[in-house]
Write a protein that holds these residues in place. Structure first.
Motif, PDB file in Angstrom:
ATOM      1  N   LEU A  41      97.304   7.601 -33.478  1.00 14.29           N
ATOM      2  CA  LEU A  41      97.175   7.200 -34.881  1.00 14.29           C
ATOM      3  C   LEU A  41      95.688   7.135 -35.169  1.00 14.29           C
ATOM      4  O   LEU A  41      94.963   6.308 -34.614  1.00 14.29           O
ATOM      5  CB  LEU A  41      97.829   5.833 -35.123  1.00 14.29           C
ATOM      6  CG  LEU A  41      97.644   5.234 -36.521  1.00 14.29           C
ATOM      7  CD1 LEU A  41      98.234   6.148 -37.583  1.00 14.29           C
ATOM      8  CD2 LEU A  41      98.286   3.848 -36.594  1.00 14.29           C
ATOM      9  N   LEU A  42      95.227   8.029 -36.026  1.00 14.12           N
ATOM     10  CA  LEU A  42      93.796   8.153 -36.304  1.00 14.12           C
ATOM     11  C   LEU A  42      93.531   7.921 -37.786  1.00 14.12           C
ATOM     12  O   LEU A  42      94.335   8.318 -38.639  1.00 14.12           O
ATOM     13  CB  LEU A  42      93.301   9.541 -35.906  1.00 14.12           C
ATOM     14  CG  LEU A  42      93.605   9.989 -34.466  1.00 14.12           C
ATOM     15  CD1 LEU A  42      93.147  11.424 -34.253  1.00 14.12           C
ATOM     16  CD2 LEU A  42      92.947   9.064 -33.470  1.00 14.12           C
ATOM     17  N   GLY A  43      92.420   7.312 -38.077  1.00 12.83           N
ATOM     18  CA  GLY A  43      91.994   7.123 -39.462  1.00 12.83           C
ATOM     19  C   GLY A  43      90.517   7.414 -39.585  1.00 12.83           C
ATOM     20  O   GLY A  43      89.741   7.117 -38.671  1.00 12.83           O
ATOM     21  N   ALA A  82      98.328  20.643 -41.144  1.00 14.01           N
ATOM     22  CA  ALA A  82      98.505  19.261 -41.598  1.00 14.01           C
ATOM     23  C   ALA A  82      97.680  18.990 -42.846  1.00 14.01           C
ATOM     24  O   ALA A  82      98.130  18.299 -43.769  1.00 14.01           O
ATOM     25  CB  ALA A  82      98.110  18.300 -40.485  1.00 14.01           C
ATOM     26  N   ALA A  83      96.471  19.556 -42.916  1.00 14.09           N
ATOM     27  CA  ALA A  83      95.602  19.337 -44.072  1.00 14.09           C
ATOM     28  C   ALA A  83      96.211  19.911 -45.343  1.00 14.09           C
ATOM     29  O   ALA A  83      96.002  19.389 -46.442  1.00 14.09           O
ATOM     30  CB  ALA A  83      94.229  19.954 -43.822  1.00 14.09           C
ATOM     31  N   ASN A  84      96.979  20.989 -45.187  1.00 14.80           N
ATOM     32  CA  ASN A  84      97.605  21.633 -46.349  1.00 14.80           C
ATOM     33  C   ASN A  84      98.989  21.070 -46.663  1.00 14.80           C
ATOM     34  O   ASN A  84      99.641  21.533 -47.599  1.00 14.80           O
ATOM     35  CB  ASN A  84      97.727  23.143 -46.105  1.00 14.80           C
ATOM     36  CG  ASN A  84      96.378  23.818 -46.039  1.00 14.80           C
ATOM     37  OD1 ASN A  84      95.408  23.340 -46.617  1.00 14.80           O
ATOM     38  ND2 ASN A  84      96.306  24.925 -45.314  1.00 14.80           N
ATOM     39  N   SER A  85      99.429  20.086 -45.861  1.00 11.93           N
ATOM     40  CA  SER A  85     100.784  19.539 -46.048  1.00 11.93           C
ATOM     41  C   SER A  85     100.742  18.020 -46.048  1.00 11.93           C
ATOM     42  O   SER A  85     101.574  17.360 -45.422  1.00 11.93           O
ATOM     43  CB  SER A  85     101.707  20.038 -44.934  1.00 11.93           C
ATOM     44  OG  SER A  85     101.689  21.441 -44.825  1.00 11.93           O
ATOM     45  N   THR A  86      99.771  17.458 -46.753  1.00 12.35           N
ATOM     46  CA  THR A  86      99.598  16.005 -46.768  1.00 12.35           C
ATOM     47  C   THR A  86     100.864  15.321 -47.268  1.00 12.35           C
ATOM     48  O   THR A  86     101.444  15.712 -48.275  1.00 12.35           O
ATOM     49  CB  THR A  86      98.414  15.618 -47.670  1.00 12.35           C
ATOM     50  OG1 THR A  86      97.232  16.226 -47.156  1.00 12.35           O
ATOM     51  CG2 THR A  86      98.232  14.113 -47.699  1.00 12.35           C
ATOM     52  N   SER A 123      99.895  13.818 -42.023  1.00  8.22           N
ATOM     53  CA  SER A 123      98.615  13.324 -42.534  1.00  8.22           C
ATOM     54  C   SER A 123      98.859  12.629 -43.867  1.00  8.22           C
ATOM     55  O   SER A 123      99.655  13.107 -44.690  1.00  8.22           O
ATOM     56  CB  SER A 123      97.620  14.474 -42.730  1.00  8.22           C
ATOM     57  OG  SER A 123      97.236  15.012 -41.485  1.00  8.22           O
ATOM     58  N   LEU A 124      98.183  11.508 -44.064  1.00  5.24           N
ATOM     59  CA  LEU A 124      98.317  10.742 -45.300  1.00  5.24           C
ATOM     60  C   LEU A 124      96.937  10.465 -45.874  1.00  5.24           C
ATOM     61  O   LEU A 124      96.015  10.110 -45.143  1.00  5.24           O
ATOM     62  CB  LEU A 124      99.037   9.418 -45.041  1.00  5.24           C
ATOM     63  CG  LEU A 124     100.487   9.520 -44.536  1.00  5.24           C
ATOM     64  CD1 LEU A 124     100.982   8.162 -44.096  1.00  5.24           C
ATOM     65  CD2 LEU A 124     101.386  10.077 -45.625  1.00  5.24           C
ATOM     66  N   HIS A 125      96.797  10.633 -47.179  1.00  8.68           N
ATOM     67  CA  HIS A 125      95.537  10.330 -47.868  1.00  8.68           C
ATOM     68  C   HIS A 125      95.621   8.949 -48.494  1.00  8.68           C
ATOM     69  O   HIS A 125      96.665   8.533 -48.995  1.00  8.68           O
ATOM     70  CB  HIS A 125      95.265  11.354 -48.973  1.00  8.68           C
ATOM     71  CG  HIS A 125      94.718  12.650 -48.470  1.00  8.68           C
ATOM     72  ND1 HIS A 125      93.432  12.780 -48.006  1.00  8.68           N
ATOM     73  CD2 HIS A 125      95.283  13.872 -48.342  1.00  8.68           C
ATOM     74  CE1 HIS A 125      93.232  14.032 -47.625  1.00  8.68           C
ATOM     75  NE2 HIS A 125      94.339  14.710 -47.812  1.00  8.68           N
ATOM     76  N   GLN A 126      94.501   8.244 -48.486  1.00  5.30           N
ATOM     77  CA  GLN A 126      94.390   6.960 -49.167  1.00  5.30           C
ATOM     78  C   GLN A 126      93.191   7.047 -50.103  1.00  5.30           C
ATOM     79  O   GLN A 126      92.051   7.023 -49.656  1.00  5.30           O
ATOM     80  CB  GLN A 126      94.182   5.829 -48.158  1.00  5.30           C
ATOM     81  CG  GLN A 126      95.293   5.709 -47.132  1.00  5.30           C
ATOM     82  CD  GLN A 126      96.566   5.181 -47.738  1.00  5.30           C
ATOM     83  OE1 GLN A 126      96.573   4.118 -48.331  1.00  5.30           O
ATOM     84  NE2 GLN A 126      97.633   5.925 -47.604  1.00  5.30           N
ATOM     85  N   GLY A 127      93.430   7.154 -51.395  1.00 12.08           N
ATOM     86  CA  GLY A 127      92.319   7.266 -52.326  1.00 12.08           C
ATOM     87  C   GLY A 127      91.642   8.621 -52.198  1.00 12.08           C
ATOM     88  O   GLY A 127      92.271   9.632 -51.876  1.00 12.08           O
ATOM     89  N   GLN A 128      90.327   8.637 -52.431  1.00 15.08           N
ATOM     90  CA  GLN A 128      89.604   9.900 -52.468  1.00 15.08           C
ATOM     91  C   GLN A 128      89.156  10.366 -51.093  1.00 15.08           C
ATOM     92  O   GLN A 128      89.056  11.565 -50.850  1.00 15.08           O
ATOM     93  CB  GLN A 128      88.384   9.762 -53.380  1.00 15.08           C
ATOM     94  CG  GLN A 128      88.746   9.554 -54.845  1.00 15.08           C
ATOM     95  CD  GLN A 128      87.513   9.508 -55.724  1.00 15.08           C
ATOM     96  OE1 GLN A 128      86.412   9.272 -55.250  1.00 15.08           O
ATOM     97  NE2 GLN A 128      87.699   9.728 -57.008  1.00 15.08           N
ATOM     98  N   PHE A 160     104.461   3.769 -43.776  1.00 13.72           N
ATOM     99  CA  PHE A 160     103.113   3.928 -43.224  1.00 13.72           C
ATOM    100  C   PHE A 160     102.077   3.951 -44.348  1.00 13.72           C
ATOM    101  O   PHE A 160     101.019   3.324 -44.253  1.00 13.72           O
ATOM    102  CB  PHE A 160     103.019   5.222 -42.409  1.00 13.72           C
ATOM    103  CG  PHE A 160     103.437   5.082 -40.978  1.00 13.72           C
ATOM    104  CD1 PHE A 160     102.641   4.398 -40.074  1.00 13.72           C
ATOM    105  CD2 PHE A 160     104.629   5.631 -40.526  1.00 13.72           C
ATOM    106  CE1 PHE A 160     103.024   4.262 -38.746  1.00 13.72           C
ATOM    107  CE2 PHE A 160     105.020   5.507 -39.201  1.00 13.72           C
ATOM    108  CZ  PHE A 160     104.216   4.812 -38.302  1.00 13.72           C
ATOM    109  N   ASP A 161     102.385   4.677 -45.408  1.00  5.80           N
ATOM    110  CA  ASP A 161     101.456   4.787 -46.531  1.00  5.80           C
ATOM    111  C   ASP A 161     101.159   3.413 -47.127  1.00  5.80           C
ATOM    112  O   ASP A 161      99.994   3.053 -47.339  1.00  5.80           O
ATOM    113  CB  ASP A 161     102.051   5.719 -47.587  1.00  5.80           C
ATOM    114  CG  ASP A 161     101.110   5.936 -48.756  1.00  5.80           C
ATOM    115  OD1 ASP A 161     100.050   6.540 -48.559  1.00  5.80           O
ATOM    116  OD2 ASP A 161     101.433   5.475 -49.874  1.00  5.80           O
ATOM    117  N   ARG A 162     102.196   2.630 -47.391  1.00  6.51           N
ATOM    118  CA  ARG A 162     101.998   1.291 -47.949  1.00  6.51           C
ATOM    119  C   ARG A 162     101.253   0.396 -46.964  1.00  6.51           C
ATOM    120  O   ARG A 162     100.394  -0.398 -47.348  1.00  6.51           O
ATOM    121  CB  ARG A 162     103.335   0.661 -48.319  1.00  6.51           C
ATOM    122  CG  ARG A 162     104.071   1.373 -49.442  1.00  6.51           C
ATOM    123  CD  ARG A 162     105.286   0.576 -49.895  1.00  6.51           C
ATOM    124  NE  ARG A 162     106.143   1.374 -50.749  1.00  6.51           N
ATOM    125  CZ  ARG A 162     107.283   1.931 -50.371  1.00  6.51           C
ATOM    126  NH1 ARG A 162     107.723   1.759 -49.135  1.00  6.51           N
ATOM    127  NH2 ARG A 162     108.014   2.644 -51.216  1.00  6.51           N
TER     128      ARG A 162
END
Length: 373
Positions: A41-43, A82-86, A123-128, A160-162
């Motif tokens: 699990l990486l951030g 993964a970058a193209n399938s967020t 992969s999950l984005h949080q904000g910008q 996970f996102d929340r």
């Protein structure tokens, strides 16, 4: 995933949002439920270029991680996928067949030799700029993740996102609290936070010292009061009035062992915990205590850093600010008066002043900061 197991895992994910040390337990549970042999699990903050979270199943695998980061990561075909399938679960066997794997430098020279083959993740984005990546891996020789396991991870992604959003919010609040606490510790005031009935919720180091000495303030049955018993009822009433009205109050207290030593006490209302506080009153009071008749001035270290004074010049400047005559300072420190006058001229030049009174005014205006150690 069974409902009971799924619910347990969801609970662990939200627990980890509040306490990031629990992410390892949550990922172990996830790996167990989907039959993964390894996980990560990486951030990271793409804008700042810094890692924000890094939890892996084998924290001792530093050599493998270094090789991946140094070279093979750029060849990893799953990264771009993964970058193209967020926000979607990617299972590698859906995109890379055996023919692709047999011709891939990443798989043939790195991934397969370290004993791994199939993977799924998201992969999950949080904000910008904040990004998180979940990866679940299987050892070489095992079958790929099946559709039920992919579906199970997919069901978990909103949680996970929340959880990541809650974690970031909590860490922002915690960091703000740490910064505020550092400021409170640096102040020359004793700072004591009280709840609505006067019980101590927080003290900075000066507040702790006052309570330990019990010469100005003390605790009685867990409630803060003043050491002078004749003023105790007035102090407690002032706390109650500040909580009820929200208006500040000021009191003058004495040191019970040295009546000439006096302290100014200011009580100010603490804010409510939130808009839905059940009480119409403040949640408590902040008690600010300052000794009267004592001038706290900048430390020698501050003067060295602010004006480039030498250590000897800084000590002299502090002594003059405290009212010590030049002749007395020379005698008590066994320094020639001519040497001190040379140092004083240097102090004038470095501080942009031209007389001793201007140096004193300048230094008095600098907030004194407590030095650790």
């Amino acid at each position: 995933m069974e409902t009971k197991s799924f619910d347990r895992l969801v609970g662990l994910i939200y627990d980890a949002a509040l306490d990031p040390a629990l992410w390892r337990e949550a990922l172990y549970e996830l790996a167990s439920q989907v039959g993964a042999d390894a996980w990560h699990l990486l951030g990271w903050d793409a804008q700042m270029g810094v890692d924000t979270l890094g939890v892996i199943s084998d924290p001792t695998a530093s050599e493998v991680i270094d090789r991946y980061n140094a070279y093979y990561g750029a060849l990893d075909p799953r990264r771009q996928l993964a970058a193209n399938s967020t926000g979607a679960v990617i299972a590698c066997h859906h995109h890379f067949d055996e023919r692709f794997v047999s011709g891939s430098e990443f798989y043939q020279d790195f991934y397969l030799p370290i004993g791994l083959h199939y993977s799924m993740g998201a992969s999950l984005h949080q904000g910008q700029s904040l990004q998180y990546q979940i990866g679940l891996l299987r050892e070489r020789g095992r079958a790929p993740f099946d559709s039920d396991q992919v579906a199970g991870l997919t069901r978990l992604l909103p949680h996970f996102d929340r959880a990541f959003r809650l974690m970031e919010r909590g860490q922002t609040v915690a960091r703000a609290g740490e910064i505020a606490a550092a400021g409170v510790e640096a102040t020359p005031l004793a700072v004591i936070a009280l709840d609505r009935i006067g019980r101590v919720m927080y003290c900075n180091h000066r507040g702790e010292k006052l309570l330990k000495e019990e010469y100005v303030l003390r605790l009685r049955e867990g409630v803060l009061t003043c050491a002078d018993g004749s003023l105790a009822s007035r102090f407690i009433a002032a706390v109650a009035a500040t909580v009820k009205s929200g208006q500040p109050a000021n009191l003058l207290l004495k040191h019970i062992k040295n009546a000439s030593e006096r302290y100014s006490v200011t009580l100010t209302a603490l804010p409510k915990y939130g808009a839905f506080s059940l009480a119409g009153e403040a949640e408590g009071a902040l008690c600010l205590v300052a000794p009267m008749g004592r001038r706290r001035i900048a430390t020698a270290r501050q003067l060295v850093e602010l004006f480039g004074l030498s250590s000897a010049e800084a000590r002299l400047a502090r002594a003059l600010t405290l009212g010590e005559p030049l002749e007395v300072y020379a005698r008590e420190n066994d320094v020639r008066l001519s040497t001190l006058k040379t140092q004083l001229r240097s102090i004038f030049a470095k501080t942009g002043t031209d007389r001793q009174s201007a140096v004193v005014r300048l230094i008095i205006g600098i907030p004194a900061v407590r030095e650790s150690g």
